[in-house]
Design an enzyme around this catalytic site. Structure first.
Site, short mmCIF file in Angstrom:
data_model
loop_
_atom_site.label_atom_id
_atom_site.label_comp_id
_atom_site.label_asym_id
_atom_site.label_seq_id
_atom_site.Cartn_x
_atom_site.Cartn_y
_atom_site.Cartn_z
N GLU A 1 34.52 32.45 88.02
CA GLU A 1 35.03 31.40 87.13
C GLU A 1 35.88 30.40 87.90
OE1 GLU A 1 35.99 29.05 83.84
OE2 GLU A 1 34.42 30.57 84.00
N HIS B 1 43.68 45.77 85.48
CA HIS B 1 42.62 45.78 86.49
C HIS B 1 43.22 45.84 87.88
CE1 HIS B 1 38.96 44.36 88.65
NE2 HIS B 1 38.35 44.86 87.61
N ILE C 1 43.58 44.28 91.46
CA ILE C 1 42.45 43.61 92.11
C ILE C 1 41.97 42.52 91.16
CG2 ILE C 1 40.10 43.87 93.00
CD1 ILE C 1 40.80 46.85 93.48
N GLY D 1 36.04 40.32 89.57
CA GLY D 1 34.98 39.49 90.13
C GLY D 1 34.60 38.33 89.23
N VAL D 2 34.57 38.56 87.93
CA VAL D 2 34.19 37.47 87.02
C VAL D 2 35.19 36.33 87.07
CG1 VAL D 2 32.83 38.92 85.48
CG2 VAL D 2 35.25 38.61 85.02
#
Length: 154
Positions: free
Chosen positions: A68, A54, A60, A63-64
């Site tokens: 978290e 990623h 990067i 987002g998850v």
């Protein structure tokens, strides 16, 4: 800040949260004000496994995982603020609302997760939080999220 504010180093964090590498996403929690607010710190490094895919060549933080990290900060805040350290604490997401991503988080960044309790009470099971992740004072992500708290206290 009051004299009552507390902090949690990585050893205390591991006594509160069940998460371990590669999914422990908070390195330190500071400015813990009971179970009402706290600030988590995540040192983002290139050796984290999600950067392999990623994205190759342009790492990067997903987002998850940012969301978290905010939730883990909230979990540590509850552990310290409600004095439920060493209790086999589990916290389950119930929902995530008003989630927005504003800037990339990349290796070398120091991400701070500011969490505030919007709803919930001492020894309660259901909490709602507001989270804000920043890097160098810039907003990276924000969200409101609810969670169910489950623990066994002797």
């Amino acid at each position: 800040m009051t004299a009552e504010m507390k902090s949690a180093d990585i050893q205390l964090i591991q006594r509160i949260l069940p998460h371990r590498y590669p999914f422990l996403l908070v390195d330190k929690v500071i400015d813990i004000d009971g179970y009402s607010s706290a600030r988590g710190i995540k040192n983002v490094t290139m050796n984290e496994p999600h950067f392999q895919g990623h994205f190759p060549g342009t790492p990067i933080m997903p987002g998850v995982t940012i969301i978290e990290a905010m939730a883990q900060t909230a979990g540590v805040m509850l552990g310290v603020g409600m004095d439920i350290v060493d209790t086999e604490l589990l916290i389950y997401f119930m929902n995530i609302d008003k989630c927005k991503f504003r800037r990339k988080v990349v290796p070398g960044d120091v991400m701070q997760m500011h969490v505030t309790t919007l709803r919930g009470k001492m020894r309660g099971k259901i909490f709602k939080f507001q989270g804000l992740a920043t890097v160098d004072g810039e907003v990276a992500a924000e969200a409101e999220f609810s969670a169910m708290v489950d623990y066994q206290k002797d």
